[in-house]
Design a protein around this motif. Structure first.
Motif, PDB file in Angstrom:
ATOM      1  N   VAL A 218      35.461  30.773  43.508  1.00 31.56           N
ATOM      2  CA  VAL A 218      36.484  31.716  43.056  1.00 31.56           C
ATOM      3  C   VAL A 218      36.668  32.767  44.154  1.00 31.56           C
ATOM      4  O   VAL A 218      35.692  33.261  44.701  1.00 31.56           O
ATOM      5  CB  VAL A 218      36.018  32.405  41.745  1.00 31.56           C
ATOM      6  CG1 VAL A 218      36.977  33.502  41.342  1.00 31.56           C
ATOM      7  CG2 VAL A 218      35.856  31.373  40.650  1.00 31.56           C
ATOM      8  N   PRO A 219      37.896  33.111  44.505  1.00 31.57           N
ATOM      9  CA  PRO A 219      38.098  34.124  45.536  1.00 31.57           C
ATOM     10  C   PRO A 219      37.538  35.477  45.092  1.00 31.57           C
ATOM     11  O   PRO A 219      37.531  35.789  43.905  1.00 31.57           O
ATOM     12  CB  PRO A 219      39.627  34.203  45.692  1.00 31.57           C
ATOM     13  CG  PRO A 219      40.183  33.060  44.949  1.00 31.57           C
ATOM     14  CD  PRO A 219      39.161  32.570  43.976  1.00 31.57           C
ATOM     15  N   HIS A 220      37.132  36.264  46.081  1.00 23.41           N
ATOM     16  CA  HIS A 220      36.407  37.508  45.807  1.00 23.41           C
ATOM     17  C   HIS A 220      37.153  38.440  44.848  1.00 23.41           C
ATOM     18  O   HIS A 220      36.594  38.902  43.847  1.00 23.41           O
ATOM     19  CB  HIS A 220      36.099  38.224  47.122  1.00 23.41           C
ATOM     20  CG  HIS A 220      35.370  39.514  46.945  1.00 23.41           C
ATOM     21  ND1 HIS A 220      33.997  39.584  46.795  1.00 23.41           N
ATOM     22  CD2 HIS A 220      35.814  40.798  46.874  1.00 23.41           C
ATOM     23  CE1 HIS A 220      33.635  40.844  46.646  1.00 23.41           C
ATOM     24  NE2 HIS A 220      34.716  41.605  46.693  1.00 23.41           N
ATOM     25  N   GLU A 221      38.418  38.729  45.152  1.00 29.38           N
ATOM     26  CA  GLU A 221      39.153  39.712  44.328  1.00 29.38           C
ATOM     27  C   GLU A 221      39.256  39.239  42.892  1.00 29.38           C
ATOM     28  O   GLU A 221      39.117  40.024  41.947  1.00 29.38           O
ATOM     29  CB  GLU A 221      40.565  39.938  44.871  1.00 29.38           C
ATOM     30  CG  GLU A 221      40.636  40.668  46.190  1.00 29.38           C
ATOM     31  CD  GLU A 221      40.290  39.776  47.355  1.00 29.38           C
ATOM     32  OE1 GLU A 221      39.849  40.284  48.382  1.00 29.38           O
ATOM     33  OE2 GLU A 221      40.436  38.530  47.208  1.00 29.38           O
ATOM     34  N   GLN A 222      39.505  37.943  42.737  1.00 31.98           N
ATOM     35  CA  GLN A 222      39.658  37.405  41.391  1.00 31.98           C
ATOM     36  C   GLN A 222      38.336  37.529  40.635  1.00 31.98           C
ATOM     37  O   GLN A 222      38.299  37.910  39.465  1.00 31.98           O
ATOM     38  CB  GLN A 222      40.070  35.938  41.491  1.00 31.98           C
ATOM     39  CG  GLN A 222      40.460  35.339  40.148  1.00 31.98           C
ATOM     40  CD  GLN A 222      40.791  33.855  40.305  1.00 31.98           C
ATOM     41  OE1 GLN A 222      41.267  33.432  41.364  1.00 31.98           O
ATOM     42  NE2 GLN A 222      40.515  33.085  39.265  1.00 31.98           N
ATOM     43  N   ALA A 223      37.254  37.200  41.325  1.00 34.72           N
ATOM     44  CA  ALA A 223      35.934  37.280  40.689  1.00 34.72           C
ATOM     45  C   ALA A 223      35.637  38.718  40.270  1.00 34.72           C
ATOM     46  O   ALA A 223      35.118  38.962  39.181  1.00 34.72           O
ATOM     47  CB  ALA A 223      34.862  36.774  41.650  1.00 34.72           C
ATOM     48  N   VAL A 224      35.962  39.662  41.140  1.00 35.90           N
ATOM     49  CA  VAL A 224      35.705  41.063  40.819  1.00 35.90           C
ATOM     50  C   VAL A 224      36.511  41.503  39.606  1.00 35.90           C
ATOM     51  O   VAL A 224      36.001  42.158  38.693  1.00 35.90           O
ATOM     52  CB  VAL A 224      36.025  41.971  42.029  1.00 35.90           C
ATOM     53  CG1 VAL A 224      36.004  43.434  41.625  1.00 35.90           C
ATOM     54  CG2 VAL A 224      35.044  41.716  43.155  1.00 35.90           C
ATOM     55  N   ARG A 225      37.779  41.097  39.582  1.00 41.47           N
ATOM     56  CA  ARG A 225      38.615  41.462  38.445  1.00 41.47           C
ATOM     57  C   ARG A 225      38.020  40.955  37.147  1.00 41.47           C
ATOM     58  O   ARG A 225      37.897  41.670  36.151  1.00 41.47           O
ATOM     59  CB  ARG A 225      40.012  40.869  38.635  1.00 41.47           C
ATOM     60  CG  ARG A 225      41.082  41.910  38.885  1.00 41.47           C
ATOM     61  CD  ARG A 225      42.459  41.302  39.031  1.00 41.47           C
ATOM     62  NE  ARG A 225      42.619  40.552  40.275  1.00 41.47           N
ATOM     63  CZ  ARG A 225      43.083  39.307  40.338  1.00 41.47           C
ATOM     64  NH1 ARG A 225      43.450  38.674  39.247  1.00 41.47           N
ATOM     65  NH2 ARG A 225      43.186  38.699  41.503  1.00 41.47           N
ATOM     66  N   GLU A 226      37.641  39.692  37.173  1.00 38.00           N
ATOM     67  CA  GLU A 226      37.113  39.094  35.949  1.00 38.00           C
ATOM     68  C   GLU A 226      35.788  39.749  35.559  1.00 38.00           C
ATOM     69  O   GLU A 226      35.513  39.971  34.381  1.00 38.00           O
ATOM     70  CB  GLU A 226      36.912  37.595  36.150  1.00 38.00           C
ATOM     71  CG  GLU A 226      36.767  36.908  34.803  1.00 38.00           C
ATOM     72  CD  GLU A 226      36.530  35.416  34.939  1.00 38.00           C
ATOM     73  OE1 GLU A 226      37.005  34.838  35.949  1.00 38.00           O
ATOM     74  OE2 GLU A 226      35.857  34.860  34.059  1.00 38.00           O
ATOM     75  N   ALA A 227      34.982  40.072  36.589  1.00 38.64           N
ATOM     76  CA  ALA A 227      33.696  40.705  36.296  1.00 38.64           C
ATOM     77  C   ALA A 227      33.902  42.053  35.609  1.00 38.64           C
ATOM     78  O   ALA A 227      33.218  42.381  34.641  1.00 38.64           O
ATOM     79  CB  ALA A 227      32.908  40.876  37.588  1.00 38.64           C
ATOM     80  N   LEU A 228      34.843  42.827  36.123  1.00 37.97           N
ATOM     81  CA  LEU A 228      35.108  44.143  35.513  1.00 37.97           C
ATOM     82  C   LEU A 228      35.586  43.984  34.074  1.00 37.97           C
ATOM     83  O   LEU A 228      35.224  44.749  33.182  1.00 37.97           O
ATOM     84  CB  LEU A 228      36.142  44.902  36.352  1.00 37.97           C
ATOM     85  CG  LEU A 228      35.619  45.368  37.716  1.00 37.97           C
ATOM     86  CD1 LEU A 228      36.752  45.937  38.568  1.00 37.97           C
ATOM     87  CD2 LEU A 228      34.517  46.408  37.550  1.00 37.97           C
TER      88      LEU A 228
ATOM     89  N   LEU B  52      32.621  43.162  31.995  1.00 40.61           N
ATOM     90  CA  LEU B  52      31.776  44.336  31.834  1.00 40.61           C
ATOM     91  C   LEU B  52      32.361  45.295  30.807  1.00 40.61           C
ATOM     92  O   LEU B  52      31.632  45.912  30.024  1.00 40.61           O
ATOM     93  CB  LEU B  52      31.596  45.052  33.180  1.00 40.61           C
ATOM     94  CG  LEU B  52      30.614  44.386  34.145  1.00 40.61           C
ATOM     95  CD1 LEU B  52      30.622  45.092  35.486  1.00 40.61           C
ATOM     96  CD2 LEU B  52      29.198  44.387  33.565  1.00 40.61           C
ATOM     97  N   SER B  53      33.687  45.401  30.793  1.00 44.61           N
ATOM     98  CA  SER B  53      34.252  46.320  29.808  1.00 44.61           C
ATOM     99  C   SER B  53      34.121  45.730  28.405  1.00 44.61           C
ATOM    100  O   SER B  53      33.933  46.458  27.430  1.00 44.61           O
ATOM    101  CB  SER B  53      35.707  46.662  30.139  1.00 44.61           C
ATOM    102  OG  SER B  53      36.522  45.535  30.005  1.00 44.61           O
ATOM    103  N   LEU B  54      34.135  44.407  28.305  1.00 43.37           N
ATOM    104  CA  LEU B  54      33.920  43.783  26.990  1.00 43.37           C
ATOM    105  C   LEU B  54      32.534  44.118  26.439  1.00 43.37           C
ATOM    106  O   LEU B  54      32.364  44.269  25.233  1.00 43.37           O
ATOM    107  CB  LEU B  54      34.058  42.253  27.098  1.00 43.37           C
ATOM    108  CG  LEU B  54      35.488  41.702  27.155  1.00 43.37           C
ATOM    109  CD1 LEU B  54      35.445  40.184  27.325  1.00 43.37           C
ATOM    110  CD2 LEU B  54      36.258  42.065  25.881  1.00 43.37           C
ATOM    111  N   VAL B  55      31.552  44.202  27.336  1.00 44.82           N
ATOM    112  CA  VAL B  55      30.205  44.547  26.847  1.00 44.82           C
ATOM    113  C   VAL B  55      29.930  46.044  26.956  1.00 44.82           C
ATOM    114  O   VAL B  55      28.814  46.497  26.759  1.00 44.82           O
ATOM    115  CB  VAL B  55      29.101  43.754  27.600  1.00 44.82           C
ATOM    116  CG1 VAL B  55      29.303  42.274  27.415  1.00 44.82           C
ATOM    117  CG2 VAL B  55      29.057  44.124  29.058  1.00 44.82           C
ATOM    118  N   GLY B  56      30.950  46.813  27.317  1.00 46.59           N
ATOM    119  CA  GLY B  56      30.829  48.264  27.315  1.00 46.59           C
ATOM    120  C   GLY B  56      30.128  48.850  28.531  1.00 46.59           C
ATOM    121  O   GLY B  56      29.598  49.948  28.489  1.00 46.59           O
TER     122      GLY B  56
END
Lengths: 246, 276, 248
Positions: free
Chosen positions: A112-122, A125-129
């Motif tokens: 997965v490209p870096h920016e996409q991975a970061v977006r999804e990670a954020l 993370l917000s889903l788990v607060g």
């Protein structure tokens, strides 16, 4: 339409001539949440760890996506990418910060490209607060926070089954609730889940099926909360009585 | 694993290929350089210096380092006689003969004595310097006026470890033969501090030491009063590979053109240049 | 300060020291250069090879999943590496230098000079030591890290490279820093094969004037300066990583 995602047949496992899993057979259907309860030493953790071959069974078969995971010729790594595991001790990568823990797998394994991975990670993370903790070292987190990150990390690989090995056993009581809520949220998305746990109320609440194991065998399986309400076997009753009085 | 197997194959290939390297004798007509090996740590024969002068020769591949000394002067004479460019390599004493045999250097001009042991492995030219063994003593000591070995009876005498000089000490009747030491600096210190009464050294080396230490002097012995030594022990020769027979004759020829007076002159000049 | 052109008398210790420093500057500077280069490249090169060796050493044999050839090669290379480490840790670097330098000289390879041999020996020697440091560093990393990594789908090699070794290395950095400091001093043994590091440079500078005490006094100061500076860096690093741990 229920289809079997994971078919376990006649699984055997011993450590040093001591039988830990004795002829276990079990079907996990897609979308179901299965809890496994039992005393320490009952083999429940071993069974869970056999599902993704973290432990190597001695005999039997585990069929997943039409492949027997115990077949030496298959690529086990590929299959593990589809199976998420959450550990009792979190096992977050200590040398990486929170967000890097999440994107390591997707970037290196799923390309997965870096920016996409970061977006999804954020997003996760917000889903788990925990979005505000993204760039912190994992060592600064509390136990409950670590476990939530661990769950997010596993979800980043888009698994079709999640395995939880006593996810709240190492947590201080006040943090258990937050983590259980996250697990419930994951269940709501229709994720197939196998959870080994001591949290009886939680198991009763969330499960489509509950399995009671003792001495390496599946003693009893019942749907929903039936195991707690009307246990059939003596051993099950004996086990539950130790918990239900509290 | 693949990488290791590849490495093994590669190394084997290198070893095989290089084992095939040929080594024919040194051909003066086709070569342009002659490589001389010396220790660069044995004044006044050869030493290292950071400053250039008309006598110094640079140490190959070691910028800022030059060599000077009797051996360097002789090496230049020989190279000129052969019509070759002189290249000098500084090599540890024990590595000189192996380097010669391996072809890294062509000659050893390092104050080396042509002992019969060494002659089994290398060839030696005619001697290019003859020295004598003398005794270095303190001017204010009991033995300052000794003239023969007998005068040193009861004296505490010492020499450098592993040298001919250490073996010679036992020729002194009734001598107190002290344990050998590692180097000449220690010998000098021992004598100055009265831990010994004298040490044995080659004349040129003794001359250098005495010039640097005015409280010391050396004693030469008349024929018959001094140490008995074999010729090979008091001369130094050029060492070469045994198969370089043409080179050997050319060097011996070049040496005949340098008289004993000239050689002694070179030695004295080297001594004066040695940092005192 | 005067520059002495004439060798001071024997009992003038510090004047002699100054004489040697000012007249043999190039020798000492060359010595410092080679000592530093050998130590830096030796430790760096040793680390890189040890990294690769460690990945091979920690490879688990899976009798079910791997072919016989793979298992055989794995065992063979692991065995060879372990033998290598035993030999290079079990013999003095001085002896290794002699064997290598004179042994390979017989092949008459044009590039095989003392300094090349010196680099090779320091690298080979350091590789063995750092391999052991990394191995205990890896043993210090919690088993769970590997389990989490494998569960995500990383292979053993990827897990080592991306998760385990970075942590093991971070733990091992003080020990690796110490290995560098040890190399600074131990490169002196390469003088026996003629490498012009500090020890040999001092030998050359003092042989015509016989002022060995003063000369090696200078050498000692040079070594001390280098090891002190290197120690400062290692300590600073240890303190900063301890502070990071304490923040938990």
């Amino acid at each position: 339409m229920s289809h079997v995602l994971l078919k376990v047949s006649n699984l055997m496992k011993s450590f040093n001539n001591h039988i830990v899993l004795n002829d276990i057979s079990l079907d996990i259907t897609k979308g179901e949440v299965v809890s496994i309860i039992g005393a320490s030493g009952s083999g429940k953790t071993t069974l869970l760890r056999c599902l993704n071959l973290l432990e190597q069974p001695n005999d039997g078969s585990i069929v997943y996506h039409n492949q027997n995971l115990m077949d030496p010729t298959i690529d086990i790594n590929k299959h593990r990418m589809n199976m998420g595991m959450v550990f009792q001790n979190f096992n977050l990568f200590q040398h990486l910060n929170v967000i890097d823990n999440l994107i390591l797998g997707p970037k290196k394994l799923l390309h997965v490209p870096h920016e996409q991975a970061v977006r999804e990670a954020l997003e996760k993370l917000s889903l788990v607060g925990l979005e505000s903790f993204a760039y912190q070292s994992v060592r600064t987190l509390s136990g409950g926070q670590k476990q939530r990150v661990a769950i997010a990390r596993a979800l980043m690989m888009h698994p079709d089954i999640m395995l939880f090995d006593e996810p709240t056993s190492a947590l201080d009581p006040e943090m258990v609730g937050d983590v259980l809520n996250v697990i419930k949220d994951v269940a709501k998305t229709g994720m197939t889940m196998v959870i080994v746990t001591h949290e009886m109320a939680f198991a009763r609440d969330i499960s489509d099926r509950v399995i009671y194991m003792d001495q390496g065998e599946i003693v009893e399986i019942q749907n929903n909360d039936q195991l707690f309400i009307s246990p059939q076997k003596e051993r099950t009753k004996a086990f539950l009585s130790r918990f239900m009085n509290t | 694993m693949r990488k290791i197997v590849t490495l093994i194959i590669l190394l084997t290939a290198i070893f095989t290929v290089s084992a095939c390297s040929t080594d024919s004798g040194f051909d003066i007509t086709s070569e342009t350089e002659i490589v001389v090996g010396l220790e660069a740590a044995y004044a006044p024969f050869n030493w290292a210096t950071p400053t250039e002068n008309s006598f110094t020769v640079p140490i190959a591949n070691q910028s800022g380092f030059y060599t000077d000394g009797f051996d360097v002067v002789m090496a230049q004479e020989i190279a000129d006689a052969l019509g070759l460019t002189l290249v000098i390599r500084a090599i540890e004493w024990d590595g000189l003969i192996p380097a010669l045999l391996a072809g890294e250097i062509d000659l050893i001009i390092a104050g080396m004595s042509p002992t019969s042991e060494r002659a089994q492995t290398v060839a030696f030219s005619d001697p290019y310097f003859q020295s004598e063994q003398v005794m270095v003593v303190r001017n204010d000591g009991d033995f300052a006026n000794a003239t023969s070995l007998n005068d040193f009876e009861g004296a505490r005498i010492v020499a450098q470890l592993g040298t001919l000089q250490d073996d010679l000490i036992d020729q002194i009747p009734g001598v107190n033969h002290l344990d050998a030491v590692n180097d000449y600096a220690t010998l000098v210190t021992s004598l100055l501090n009265n831990a010994s009464d004298g040490f044995v050294a080659e004349l040129p080396v003794a001359m250098g030491i005495v010039a640097a230490n005015p409280s010391l002097s050396y004693i030469t012995f008349a024929d018959g009063d001094g140490f008995s030594v074999s010729a090979e022990d008091v001369t130094v020769s050029v060492a070469l590979r045994q198969e370089d027979t043409a080179l050997l004759s050319a060097i011996n020829e070049a040496l005949t053109a340098i008289s004993t007076e000239t050689r002694n002159g070179y030695m004295e000049a080297a001594l004066s240049r040695q940092p005192q | 300060m005067f520059i002495f052109n004439v060798l001071p008398p024997r009992d003038a210790f510090f004047e002699t020291v100054w004489y040697l420093i000012s007249n043999y500057q190039t020798f000492f500077l060359t010595g410092i250069f080679y000592t530093l280069m050998l130590s830096i490249i030796g430790t760096g090169g040793g680390f890189m090879i040890a990294f690769f060796f460690t990945i091979v050493r920690t490879r688990k044999i899976d009798r079910l999943r791997q072919s016989t050839i793979t298992i055989l090669l794995t065992k063979l290379s692991q065995g060879l590496i372990n033998v290598y480490i035993t030999i290079f840790r079990g013999t003095p670097m001085m002896v290794q230098a002699m064997i290598f330098y004179y042994g390979v000289s017989r092949l008459q390879l044009s590039f095989w000079t003392p300094i090349v041999a010196g680099f090779v020996v320091v690298i080979l020697n350091t590789t063995a030591y750092i391999s052991e440091v990394l191995r205990s560093g890896i043993n210090g990393v919690d088993q769970g890290q590997l389990e989490a990594s494998r569960s995500l789908g990383f292979s053993h090699g990827q897990s080592m490279r991306l998760v385990i070794l970075p942590q093991a290395i971070r733990q091992s950095l003080p020990a690796i820093g110490n290995e560098f400091i040890i190399n600074l001093k131990d490169t002196s043994v390469l003088s026996v094969i003629g490498v012009t590091e500090i020890f040999r440079a001092t030998q050359l500078a003092t042989s015509p004037n016989y002022r060995t005490t003063e000369g090696f006094f200078i050498a000692a100061i040079l070594y001390l300066m280098m090891t002190l500076i290197a120690s400062l860096f290692v300590n600073r690093f240890e303190q900063s990583s301890q502070r990071k741990e304490a923040m938990v």
